[in-house]
Write an enzyme that holds these catalytic residues in place. Structure first.
Site, PDB file in Angstrom:
ATOM      1  N   LEU A  46       0.848  22.568  -9.853  1.00  0.00           N
ATOM      2  CA  LEU A  46      -0.583  22.869  -9.899  1.00  0.00           C
ATOM      3  C   LEU A  46      -1.128  23.280  -8.538  1.00  0.00           C
ATOM      4  CD1 LEU A  46      -1.750  19.950 -12.233  1.00  0.00           C
ATOM      5  CD2 LEU A  46      -1.306  22.326 -12.854  1.00  0.00           C
ATOM      6  N   UNK A  47      -0.285  23.795  -7.687  1.00  0.00           N
ATOM      7  CA  UNK A  47      -0.676  24.217  -6.339  1.00  0.00           C
ATOM      8  C   UNK A  47      -1.155  25.671  -6.373  1.00  0.00           C
TER       9      UNK A  47
END
EC number: 1.11.1.9
Length: 201
Positions: A46-47
């Site tokens: 989720l970066u």
């Protein structure tokens, strides 16, 4: 001395360490990769750079794997809680969310681990000791102290998701790259190692 450094201090190469595959099963000894060039990254699904870095990791493994590169990904939730899925959820997150579009990693992914602090995986404690700072940004640090969730804090800590460690065919760490250094741009360094031929280590 920071925690986990003691366990890693006696090691001379990454071959002293093992990790459990994301899919489960017995731990994989990095000693089984002797003679290969290794690219080790702490990853998160989720970066902001997940799409870029995962697809570039796949590309390097696809192009250079047949010549002796092995890409290794270690999911970590220590940076902004950006790998908050359970181990069994990570592959679906990659496939359907980010990068999405049916994406499947073609490189080895391991179970979630910590890379900093007292609970750091001994491999990362070793890598941080061997290469205390990224070669492209020697002053790279965690930029927001509120996001530091581990203790103790050390100067050689990994600063964020997708830091990269390049390991030679003898198992010795050679270069560390910051999160800002694109994975694909490591290719010339990998090529230089591959062109040297297999090591007798």
């Amino acid at each position: 001395m920071c925690a986990a450094r003691l366990a890693a201090a006696a090691a001379q190469s990454v071959y002293a360490f093992s990790a459990r595959p994301l899919a489960g099963g017995e731990p994989v000894s990095l000693g089984s990769l002797r003679g290969k060039v290794l690219l080790i990254e702490n990853v998160a699904s989720l970066u902001g750079t997940t799409v870029r870095d995962y697809t570039q990791m796949n590309e390097l493994q696809r192009r250079l794997g047949p010549r002796g590169l092995v890409v290794l990904g270690f999911p970590c939730n220590q940076f902004g809680h950006q790998e908050n899925a359970k181990n069994e959820e990570i592959l679906n997150s990659l496939k359907y969310v980010r990068p999405g579009g049916g994406f499947e990693p073609n490189f080895m992914l391991f179970e979630k681990c910590e890379v900093n602090g007292a609970g750091a995986h001994t491999l990362f404690a070793f890598l941080r000791e061997a290469l205390p700072a990224p070669s492209d940004d020697a002053t790279a640090l965690m930029t927001d102290p509120k996001l530091i969730t581990w203790s103790p804090v050390c100067r050689n800590d990994v600063a964020w998701n997708f830091e990269k460690f390049l390991v030679g065919p003898d198992g010795v760490p050679l270069r560390r790259y910051s999160r800002r250094f694109q994975t694909i741009d490591i290719e010339p360094d990998i090529e230089a190692l591959l062109s040297q031929g297999p090591s007798c280590a």
